[in-house]
Scaffold this motif. Structure first.
Motif, PDB file in Angstrom:
ATOM      1  N   GLY A 169       0.819  -1.208   0.000  1.00 19.18           N
ATOM      2  CA  GLY A 169       0.000   0.000   0.000  1.00 19.18           C
ATOM      3  C   GLY A 169       0.846   1.249   0.000  1.00 19.18           C
ATOM      4  N   TYR A 210       1.910  12.853   2.234  1.00 19.36           N
ATOM      5  CA  TYR A 210       1.690  12.626   3.662  1.00 19.36           C
ATOM      6  C   TYR A 210       0.867  11.367   3.917  1.00 19.36           C
ATOM      7  CZ  TYR A 210       4.162  16.627   5.447  1.00 19.36           C
ATOM      8  OH  TYR A 210       5.162  17.482   5.806  1.00 19.36           O
ATOM      9  N   ARG A 211      -0.001  11.025   2.990  1.00 17.81           N
ATOM     10  CA  ARG A 211      -0.703   9.755   3.143  1.00 17.81           C
ATOM     11  C   ARG A 211       0.299   8.610   3.075  1.00 17.81           C
ATOM     12  NH1 ARG A 211      -5.393  10.012  -0.494  1.00 17.81           N
ATOM     13  NH2 ARG A 211      -3.849   9.623  -2.090  1.00 17.81           N
ATOM     14  N   ASN A 219       2.361   8.469   6.282  1.00 16.31           N
ATOM     15  CA  ASN A 219       1.642   7.821   7.376  1.00 16.31           C
ATOM     16  C   ASN A 219       1.651   6.305   7.214  1.00 16.31           C
ATOM     17  OD1 ASN A 219       0.001   7.887   9.775  1.00 16.31           O
ATOM     18  ND2 ASN A 219      -1.730   7.321   8.449  1.00 16.31           N
ATOM     19  N   THR A 220       1.578   5.847   5.982  1.00 13.31           N
ATOM     20  CA  THR A 220       1.647   4.399   5.750  1.00 13.31           C
ATOM     21  C   THR A 220       3.038   3.886   6.131  1.00 13.31           C
ATOM     22  OG1 THR A 220       0.184   4.798   3.878  1.00 13.31           O
ATOM     23  CG2 THR A 220       1.111   2.607   4.069  1.00 13.31           C
ATOM     24  N   THR A 269       3.353   3.723   9.798  1.00 10.90           N
ATOM     25  CA  THR A 269       2.617   2.579  10.328  1.00 10.90           C
ATOM     26  C   THR A 269       3.456   1.314  10.227  1.00 10.90           C
ATOM     27  OG1 THR A 269       0.563   3.636   9.658  1.00 10.90           O
ATOM     28  CG2 THR A 269       0.462   1.279  10.108  1.00 10.90           C
ATOM     29  N   SER A 295      -0.405   8.133  12.677  1.00 15.24           N
ATOM     30  CA  SER A 295      -1.437   9.042  13.188  1.00 15.24           C
ATOM     31  C   SER A 295      -2.474   8.240  13.958  1.00 15.24           C
ATOM     32  CB  SER A 295      -2.128   9.774  12.036  1.00 15.24           C
ATOM     33  OG  SER A 295      -1.351  10.827  11.567  1.00 15.24           O
ATOM     34  N   THR A 333      -5.416  -0.791  -1.878  1.00 11.72           N
ATOM     35  CA  THR A 333      -4.579  -0.099  -2.862  1.00 11.72           C
ATOM     36  C   THR A 333      -4.206  -1.072  -3.967  1.00 11.72           C
ATOM     37  OG1 THR A 333      -2.589  -0.682  -1.660  1.00 11.72           O
ATOM     38  CG2 THR A 333      -3.575   1.439  -1.140  1.00 11.72           C
ATOM     39  N   GLY A 391      -2.349  -3.907  -1.893  1.00  8.56           N
ATOM     40  CA  GLY A 391      -2.111  -3.681  -0.473  1.00  8.56           C
ATOM     41  C   GLY A 391      -3.234  -2.959   0.211  1.00  8.56           C
ATOM     42  N   TYR A 392      -2.939  -2.540   1.423  1.00  7.10           N
ATOM     43  CA  TYR A 392      -3.862  -1.721   2.208  1.00  7.10           C
ATOM     44  C   TYR A 392      -3.095  -0.555   2.788  1.00  7.10           C
ATOM     45  CZ  TYR A 392      -7.610  -5.189   2.248  1.00  7.10           C
ATOM     46  OH  TYR A 392      -8.616  -6.034   1.893  1.00  7.10           O
ATOM     47  N   ARG A 393      -3.801   0.544   2.930  1.00  4.55           N
ATOM     48  CA  ARG A 393      -3.205   1.618   3.699  1.00  4.55           C
ATOM     49  C   ARG A 393      -4.263   2.183   4.631  1.00  4.55           C
ATOM     50  NH1 ARG A 393      -2.095   5.343  -1.429  1.00  4.55           N
ATOM     51  NH2 ARG A 393      -4.200   5.842  -2.030  1.00  4.55           N
ATOM     52  N   PRO A 394      -3.810   2.884   5.691  1.00  4.55           N
ATOM     53  CA  PRO A 394      -4.798   3.416   6.625  1.00  4.55           C
ATOM     54  C   PRO A 394      -5.804   4.292   5.880  1.00  4.55           C
ATOM     55  CG  PRO A 394      -2.596   3.667   7.516  1.00  4.55           C
ATOM     56  CD  PRO A 394      -2.435   3.196   6.098  1.00  4.55           C
ATOM     57  N   PRO A 451      -3.977  17.700   6.090  1.00  7.96           N
ATOM     58  CA  PRO A 451      -3.502  16.555   5.303  1.00  7.96           C
ATOM     59  C   PRO A 451      -2.187  15.987   5.822  1.00  7.96           C
ATOM     60  CG  PRO A 451      -4.075  18.390   3.865  1.00  7.96           C
ATOM     61  CD  PRO A 451      -4.171  18.896   5.255  1.00  7.96           C
ATOM     62  N   SER A 452      -1.431  16.764   6.598  1.00  7.98           N
ATOM     63  CA  SER A 452      -0.160  16.238   7.084  1.00  7.98           C
ATOM     64  C   SER A 452      -0.350  15.097   8.062  1.00  7.98           C
ATOM     65  CB  SER A 452       0.670  17.359   7.731  1.00  7.98           C
ATOM     66  OG  SER A 452      -0.006  17.877   8.848  1.00  7.98           O
ATOM     67  N   THR A 453      -1.585  14.855   8.509  1.00  8.47           N
ATOM     68  CA  THR A 453      -1.824  13.687   9.351  1.00  8.47           C
ATOM     69  C   THR A 453      -1.880  12.410   8.535  1.00  8.47           C
ATOM     70  OG1 THR A 453      -4.197  13.943   9.069  1.00  8.47           O
ATOM     71  CG2 THR A 453      -3.215  15.004  10.989  1.00  8.47           C
ATOM     72  N   GLY A 454      -1.957  12.544   7.229  1.00  7.63           N
ATOM     73  CA  GLY A 454      -2.099  11.362   6.398  1.00  7.63           C
ATOM     74  C   GLY A 454      -3.547  10.984   6.173  1.00  7.63           C
ATOM     75  N   PHE A 455      -4.459  11.710   6.809  1.00  8.21           N
ATOM     76  CA  PHE A 455      -5.882  11.456   6.638  1.00  8.21           C
ATOM     77  C   PHE A 455      -6.547  12.729   6.159  1.00  8.21           C
ATOM     78  CE2 PHE A 455      -4.559   8.423   9.876  1.00  8.21           C
ATOM     79  CZ  PHE A 455      -5.095   7.249   9.388  1.00  8.21           C
TER      80      PHE A 455
END
Lengths: 647, 1058
Positions: free
Chosen positions: A47, A105-106, A109-110, A113, A161, B673, B684-687, B738-742
């Motif tokens: 991912g 940034y997404r 974060n991955t 993680t 996060s 993903t 894959g997977y992402r948060p 967006p800097s949190t990734g979410f």
């Protein structure tokens, strides 16, 4: 008795209602706990790679790296011409600068993680696990490197996060670089030299990236931090690693690059083959076929795309191929097709860029010297729509006269004045007859031919305009914002249909050709000018290769002789060479930012220059605007998260 | 006890000794003259009462002689009291004509889990009468309550294509993520799904519960208001073995209410030339126009060409090319039968609409069975509705998008010698009418693009009620709701989709299966003790919803006729998708209604609710409410105010909760993903979503005070309510940095408040005595103000989410990212200042702009337009909703008229933003745009020759020079009229709409009888005939996108009773 009846009813009530289970059963949903399993960790790393497609395959990657540089200016179409002219639309709300921010940034974060959860994952081969962590760190370093180059000081989250937070602050550029270098140095020992699955990060990729990071940092004065100490939550340290200096950065960058050059990579013998499949009879001035081998020996790291169903999301393809295509499908004999592409006409090469290459050995344009021009641009279009439109009325009488299909060494380009008996000719249009598929329909010879020749030809000829702004912009037959050399490196003829934007071609992010350029620049920075020159000689001699044509040996000598290459080189020359070697490879704006050679935008891109109505202003535009939504959504707004100056 | 009985018997015996008479008569509907079955007739001051039969007739015997007050009442009608002299010797005849009335001070009204005398209510309840429901020719019951009830806002669901559901809110909005739709309750059983499948013809009355006291019994589900629907059923007191049949039919024609003024051929020619000039391009015909366009260009501009080509075409009106006259018909047959203690009603209806847009239509087939039987102490009943609806959507928005964007210089057909090419026998539809590669022929779309949504739904309510004696009763309600929705989409090989001629047919089929049910068990007790009256309810209820979805799709289908029914033959099957979603609610509820001396009223409700959608530890919450009422009009001291015929004061307070968020939100989720590693798949997977196990119930504390009044013998009656609702722990999807990734997270983020008042006033302007005209007016006014009190992230504004303290809630900032609601927006943007003029060139340059560009205000004067220059430009929340309904009956004629207004809001005229890009590719609204020649202030409009010293203000004053920017080729979005800013598009909103005009005539019974009808009424109707607005798009309520226009419907119909 009465009580008993109520009791009975109460009992019935209780039985009927039973107890409702209000717990949610997760059946079709997968949650973050999955990442703590071996399969989940693998999925998270996969991912993590997917973020690369989000940014690099889209218009944004082109917009932030090619537009508004000395080499690329705007075409006639598209909503984003202000990104070239630096007009008011280039502001904090511009989606092209929001998108990479969100996307990187997404990915970060991955990566965070993966790095956080991997140590606790059990039941995994330790070597595989170490490699996966290293891949995540490599991707994190890559993301931060792009962010810090574009935006300057950026937030530096290194943990997954958890929970909703609107806290963010900008970290000084030096600490971002420290982290990038740290991640890459951590990753290198655990990454394999080659991966069984092509496209995953390798030692070589990490070395190449580290070389470029160190080279970039070597130029960085950290002056911004010094001038804006109140800007950060914690004060900047203005530091590299202990004992590191600009000079050691240059030296270390060269060492990293040298280790890649010594590694399992090799320059492709012919420049054009890096990006395009062999052209066959059509010659290199034609469009670029998708190569069958997108993992050739020169490629160190590339963003993977495919058209295999299930492995790409609709809308997640590589759509770069549309950006720098000239208008062709309105010409007689031409209709839009997959080979020639869907021409967005967003951008075109500047006059400076077009004159960058020593394309021919002499002024008669008969022998190609630097094959990189034809490896980069399409110059000829063959009719693909038979019976649509007659030939130009003013064209000469005889079919097949005046045009000869190219052979090796001529660059495969049309030349003039050849007898009609020449067997190598490609069919050409007879005056007044409809075009036949395969006829030459449009030709851009790349040099002036004059109006007489243009009008005699039975196909459309576009010749360069030799000044910018072009004084006769309105004259049909000259390059303008509609017609210009077409970028062919990105072309993708393997899409399902010609309007489809989901291309399947890989995007080469790191290749050995660039490693040589990094090494040269680092060597020059470290004071070893002859060493720098040696790297360029290798590249230039490869550029003179023309698939074993008779002139090849001579050209290899010619291209580095005193008339074609200065005896001593400087940074400007390396930048020119970068332009020749790397045109359209998503680096140019960053190259200018790294070296601060912003005068090139003013000098060479007239649409951006204030002299001609553009708005380029180095003090403001050396950084990209922080996306407005990042500032608006951060607690404290502008106070807590300041915008870059001028935006 | 035994003594009491004796006394009672003695008393009755004593009464018997008095002279006694008999009253007979009929109760009919004053508007339709139709008999009302099941109406209750009471001789006041006695225990004598009777119900009417199917003919509306009643008989009351043993009435003490003398002058008596007799009252008739029925659900949905104002009760009528008449005085009559009862003579012992001869019978007395007394007929009642009941007037359907939304505001009634007396009479029965449906409340949660039961009915109540309206005079005993403590909550705020609005009603819609059967007559009002019948007036609206629709398949959707919610259209019937549009503009009828104060405090209820019903708007089209974003589009005007046939069959689209309505968007209903009660007293403004509280929540975003948790949904703002009200709860629909049919015959006492909450519906699990939406109301759009319900057949309006089966509805007897609709009640809207608005305040906490009234909605409390429904707990969390009712926190956004409750809409109670009572269906028609066979009525009590009907003679055995009778059957009543009625038939209603109507037919209507539809046409677009409003088309927009897009540029035609000649206007486009001028705009394109101006665009080329502004971009510094050649402006000659050959440079600006393509060979295909040239004949139309010459036809528009060249006299010589026109002379040589008489009747030549200057272009195409694409809007009209995709329109047609729509048609609508509705038939409904109902049968009521009574046999012994069992009552049966069957209703079947058919609704068919061919929309005004090519390829669009809606058909609904609906059948309802309602059965009830009483066996000793057990009463059982069931109402089941089966509905099948088929919506033909066709290319819909894509079709309209093409019709609006296509350049008028293009022609739809290959001309083949037909100069105008509007009708065509031998020629064919062009694939692309213009050279623009993205624009396709809308008529071609219509030809091969099929999209159909079918909805099958079987839902109903079953109950069993057992009288336990001593005032106790036990009741079980079960409401199953089984729905299947299919969405099939097929694009034939000739269709162009997303700008691409797909070249091979492709299709997709999505199925949704939803099974939901409610199960309630109630124990009730009624008791009287002298002046005290109790009505106690205890309830345990559960609700569950289970939804699965499946989507399959394939490309490269081998033949064009298969639609989505043979996807396996496609060469290129797409990955299938499926999902499961389950949620549950459980509740305990207790309610006490207490009445003292018939004047002092108290309602206490407590409810303990559990939701599966919250994490353990947060699932359960308690919600109390209290309601007080005082029939002050009945107090002795009020007698001196003779003009006051009724007066009641009400007050209620309470708390309701809401968790209507999507299931599994507390867990967090991962996004799939897709990637490849060389030849290998790297899926894959992402948060994707941040887990948030801390979500709690969203709570709304409400306070309502109201007064119900009647003046001058109820010539003026009404109800006025004021309320305040404070919502805390607002469940909201909040955007994150967006800097949190979410990008966003669901949170309990803050407090909002709704404040408002509602007034419903009915006046009887003409009483209709002695056959004279009766004219009533219903006026309904709603004012609601929504604003944010605080945000969990602190007292500061959240600019990124457009949440400002003191401003209304903004739902979403991007139409592409849910949640987003175009009608709940707060605009934060640059202030529009007009157009940069030539005299301002130097200043404009400082801002990176040039003359002809949009100018916005530099608020902080720093010579740059930055984010700091944005201001709040307004919001979409109307300050006032008003409706005026007039009903006039005179003899056999009846006339009604409904006018509705939405006033005092700011609109973002996104339609005009999108249609005034003014570049060379797509068509534009026909606006007065800036050109340098026109706006230089000089004598010759064709060249720049402004006199020296002309100022920017003088230039701006030239007509058309300060409203729309300069056209420019190659520039897709003018700055500040682009995806990031809509600065010029905000303007004061407010519109009036004539909803309905009806004229009816009831035939005399003799004439009707001639046709063997018991009754016959014929009518003509205009639905939505006019809208008065300054909006540029099709309809101010339709959202902003290129959707089918709204339409007016002209109808004729008949109601037949057998």
């Amino acid at each position: 008795m009465k009580n008993l009846r109520f009791l009975l009813w109460g009992l019935a009530l209780a039985t009927l209602t039973g107890c409702v289970d209000l717990d949610e059963q997760l059946v079709g949903t997968v949650t973050t706990t999955y990442f703590s399993t071996p399969a989940g960790l693998e999925a998270a790393v996969d991912g993590d790679y997917a973020q690369l497609r989000d940014f690099f395959g889209r218009e944004e990657s082109f917009a932030v790296t090619e537009f508004g540089t000395d080499l690329t200016s705007n075409g006639d179409q598209g909503a984003y011409q202000f990104e070239n002219t630096y007009a008011a639309g280039l502001n904090a709300s511009d989606g092209h600068y929001q998108f990479p921010w969100t996307s990187f940034y997404r990915g970060i974060n991955t990566s965070n993680t993966v790095v956080a959860r991997a140590p606790a994952v059990t039941g995994m081969d330790p070597a595989v696990k170490a490699s996966r962590i290293a891949e995540a760190k490599f991707l994190r370093a890559l993301s931060y490197f792009w962010l810090v180059q574009m935006y300057g000081p950026v937030p530096l989250p290194l943990t997954e996060s958890q929970g909703a937070s609107n806290q963010a602050h900008r970290s000084p550029v030096d600490s971002v670089y420290l982290q990038i270098v740290q991640d890459l140095r951590d990753a290198i020992p655990d990454l394999p030299a080659t991966q069984s699955q092509f496209g995953r990060a390798t030692k070589g990729a990490a070395h190449h990236l580290l070389a470029k990071v160190l080279l970039t940092r070597a130029y960085h004065p950290f002056a911004y931090e010094a001038a804006n100490t109140g800007f950060y939550l914690s004060g900047p340290t203005f530091q590299r690693e202990a004992s590191a200096t600009a000079a050691t950065d240059f030296a270390a960058a060269r060492a990293e690059a040298d280790s890649v050059i010594a590694g399992p990579y090799a320059l492709m013998p012919n420049y054009v083959d890096v990006y395009c499949a062999p052209m066959g009879a059509r010659g290199p001035g034609s469009y670029c076929n998708v190569p069958s081998n997108e993992s050739n020996s020169e490629i160190i790291f590339s963003v993977q795309f495919t058209t295999t169903a299930g492995q790409f999301n609709v809308g997640g393809g590589n759509s770069l191929f549309v950006q720098m295509l000239s208008f062709y499908d309105d010409r007689q004999g031409m209709t839009r097709d997959c080979n020639n592409g869907r021409a967005f006409r967003r951008a075109r090469p500047t006059l400076f860029a077009r004159n960058l290459w020593q394309r021919w050995t002499d002024s008669t344009y008969s022998t190609v010297l630097d094959t990189r021009y034809d490896g980069t641009f399409q110059s000829v279009w063959y009719a693909n729509a038979s019976n649509t439109g007659a030939c130009f009325a003013s064209q000469g009488a005889a079919r097949m006269s005046g045009y000869r299909g190219g052979s090796c060494g001529s660059g495969g380009l049309p030349t003039f004045g050849v007898a009609s008996s020449d067997t190598a000719t490609v069919p050409n249009c007879t005056n007044g007859q409809p075009f036949v598929a395969g006829d030459t329909a449009i030709f851009q010879p790349g040099h002036l031919v004059g109006q007489a020749v243009r009008q005699a030809a039975k196909y459309a000829i576009y010749e360069p305009c030799v000044t910018e702004p072009c004084p006769n912009q309105t004259t049909v037959g000259q390059y303008d914002i509609f017609r210009f050399p077409t970028m062919k490196k990105w072309q993708d003829d393997a899409r399902p249909d010609f309007n489809n934007l989901d291309g399947g071609r890989d995007i080469i992010l790191m290749r050995l050709g660039e490693t040589y350029l990094i090494a040269a620049e680092a060597a020059l920075g470290a004071g070893d000018e002859p060493g720098a020159l040696a790297y360029l000689v290798t590249l230039r001699q490869r550029a003179a290769n023309c698939r074993g044509c008779p002139a090849e040996a001579a050209n290899r000598a010619l291209i580095v002789d005193a008339t074609h290459m200065p005896a001593t080189i400087d940074l400007e020359y390396i930048m020119d060479e970068r332009g020749r070697e790397m045109y359209g490879e998503l680096t140019r704006w960053l190259d200018l930012a790294r070296t601060s050679l912003w005068h090139r935008v003013v000098d060479d891109n007239w649409q951006a220059s204030q002299l001609h109505g553009g708005f380029f202003n180095e003090a403001k535009h050396h950084l990209r605007p922080i996306p407005q939504n990042q500032i608006d959504l951060t607690a404290g707004g502008t106070q807590a998260f300041p915008q870059n100056p001028g935006y | 006890m035994r003594h009491g009985l004796l006394v009672l018997t003695a008393l009755c015996a004593a009464l018997r000794l008095q002279a006694q008479g008999r009253i007979t008569g009929t109760v009919t509907d004053s508007a339709t003259a139709r008999p009302i079955a099941g109406a209750t007739v009471v001789v006041l001051g006695t225990n004598r009462t009777a119900a009417t039969n199917t003919s509306g007739a009643y008989v009351i015997t043993d009435v003490p002689a003398g002058t008596r007050q007799v009252r008739a009442r029925f659900v949905g009608y104002a009760s009528v009291t008449q005085s009559v002299a009862v003579d012992a010797a001869s019978g007395t005849t007394l007929d009642f004509r009941l007037v359907a009335a939304p505001i009634q001070l007396e009479g029965l009204v449906v409340v949660g889990y039961g009915t109540q005398e309206r005079r005993d209510l403590t909550g705020s309840i609005g009603s819609v009468t059967p007559q009002q429901i019948a007036e609206v020719p629709t398949s959707n019951p919610m259209q019937a309550i549009q503009a009828r009830v104060a405090g209820v806002d019903v708007v089209a669901g974003g589009s005007y294509r046939p069959g689209i559901p309505m968007n209903v809110t009660v007293r403004g909005i509280r929540s975003i993520a948790a949904g703002n739709g009200p709860l629909y309750v049919v015959d006492g059983v909450p519906l699990a799904g939406g109301i759009e499948d319900f057949n309006p013809a089966t509805i007897q009355s609709i009640e809207v519960l608005k305040d906490a006291s009234a909605t409390a019994v429904y707990g969390s589900r009712g926190s956004n208001g409750v809409i109670l629907i009572t269906t028609r059923r066979g009525a009590a007191g009907v003679p055995d073995n009778t059957i009543r049949v009625s038939y209603d039919a109507q037919y209507g024609a539809q046409s677009a209410l409003n088309l927009v003024d897009m540029m035609n051929g000649p206007e486009t020619v001028a705009e394109r030339r101006a665009a080329a000039e502004a971009a510094g391009r050649p402006t000659g015909n050959a440079s600006v126009f393509t060979p295909d366009e040239l004949p139309q260009v010459l036809c528009a501009t060249d006299a010589a060409y026109q002379a040589a080509h008489p009747g030549c075409s200057t272009g195409t009106d694409w809007q009209r090319s995709v329109l047609r006259t729509g048609a609508q018909q509705r038939h409904q047959l109902s049968l009521t039968s009574v046999a012994g203690a069992s009552r049966l009603t069957l209703t079947g209806s058919y609704f068919d609409q061919d929309g005004i847009t090519l390829g669009q239509g809606y058909r609904q087939y609906s059948g309802t069975v309602s059965f009830e039987n009483t066996y000793q102490r057990l009463r059982v009943g069931i109402t089941v509705t089966g509905t099948r609806s088929v919506a033909d959507i066709g290319p819909d928005a894509q079709l309209w998008g093409e019709a609006l964007a296509n350049n008028p210089l293009g022609l739809p057909y290959d001309s083949a010698g037909v100069p105008s090419a509007t009708a065509c026998g031998v020629c064919t539809l062009k694939l692309k009418p213009t050279p623009d590669p993205l624009r396709v022929n809308p008529l071609r779309e219509e030809d091969g693009f099929v999209r159909q949504q079918t909805r099958d739904r079987l839902f109903g309510a079953a109950f069993a009620e057992l009288q336990l004696g001593r005032g106790f009763a036990y009741r079980v309600n079960f409401g199953p709701d089984l729905g299947n929705r299919m969405d099939g989409q097929f694009q034939g090989a000739n269709v162009v989709f997303n700008g691409t001629p797909i070249g091979n047919a492709q299709a997709q089929r999505a199925d949704v299966e939803e099974f939901a049910y409610t199960l309630d068990q109630l124990l009730t007790w009624n008791g009287n003790l002298r002046n005290h009256r109790f009505d106690v309810t205890a309830l345990y209820g559960i609700q569950s919803d289970n939804t699965t979805t499946d989507t399959v799709a394939a490309q490269n289908l081998p033949y064009d006729s298969q639609l989505w029914y043979n996807l396996g033959t496609g060469e290129n099957p797409q990955p299938p998708r499926s999902s499961l979603s389950v949620w549950k609610l459980a509740s305990y509820m207790g309610r006490i209604n207490y009445t003292f001396k018939n004047r002092y009223l108290l309602t206490l409700t407590g409810r303990y609710d559990g939701s599966s959608r919250l994490a353990a530890g947060h699932k359960w919450s308690f919600f109390p409410s209290i309601g007080l009422g005082w029939q002050i009009g009945d107090e002795p001291f009020m007698r001196r105010f003779g003009f006051v015929s009724a007066l009641k004061l009400r007050a209620s307070a309470g708390t309701t909760g809401n968790t209507s968020i999507a299931p599994y939100q507390t867990w967090g989720g991962l996004d799939r993903t897709r990637y490849n590693c060389g030849a290998a798949a790297c899926l894959g997977y992402r948060p994707g979503q941040i887990p948030n196990p801390d979500l709690v119930w969203e709570r709304t504390a409400q306070l309502d005070v109201g007064v119900d009044f009647g003046l001058f013998h109820d010539r003026i009656s009404g109800t006025v309510d004021g309320y305040r609702q404070r919502t805390s722990d607002l469940l909201l999807s909040r955007s994150l940095p967006p800097s949190t990734g979410f990008t966003q997270v669901l949170q309990n983020v803050g407090k909002t408040e709704n404040r408002g008042w509602e007034a419903s006033i009915t006046t009887v302007n003409l009483p209709g005595r002695e056959g004279g005209p009766r004219w009533t007016t219903d006026l309904s006014l709603t004012h609601n103000r929504n604003f944010i009190v605080s945000l969990a992230s602190g007292a500061a504004d959240d600019i990124g989410n457009r949440w400002f303290i003191g401003e209304p809630i903004n739902i979403g900032t991007n139409p592409a990212i849910p949640p987003y609601d175009a009608l709940r927006q707060v605009f934060y943007d640059y202030e529009y200042m007009g157009i940069w003029q030539l005299a301002d060139s130097a200043v404009a340059r400082r801002y990176g702009q040039k003359p002809g560009d949009i100018r916005v205000r530099d608020i902080n004067g720093d010579s740059a337009i930055t984010a700091a220059d944005r201001v709040i430009r307004g919001n979409t929340y109307p300050k006032l909703l008003a409706s005026i309904y007039n009903h006039l009956t005179w003899g056999r004629f009846d006339v009604s008229f409904l006018l509705q207004g939405r006033l005092g809001y700011t609109m973002n005229d996104a339609f005009s933003s999108a249609a005034t890009k003014l570049f060379e590719r797509f068509n534009n609204l026909n606006v007065q745009y800036w050109t340098p020649e026109k706006c230089d202030g000089g004598p010759d409009p064709t060249k720049l020759d402004g006199p020296p010293g002309i100022t920017a203000a003088q230039e701006a004053a030239i007509p058309g020079c300060n409203s729309y920017w300069s056209p420019s080729a190659g520039r897709e979005n003018p700055l500040y009229n682009d995806p990031n800013s809509a600065s010029p598009a905000y303007r004061p909103g407010g519109h009036w709409r004539v909803r309905n005009i009806t004229v009816g005539y009831t035939l005399p019974a003799s004439v009707a009888g001639h046709f063997r009808f018991a009754s016959l009424r014929i009518y003509a109707q205009a639905q939505d005939p006019f809208v008065f607005t300054s909006y540029y798009g099709y309809d101010p309520e339709a959202g902003s996108a290129a959707t089918p226009p709204s339409y007016r419907t002209l109808i004729i119909g008949a109601n037949v009773g057998f």
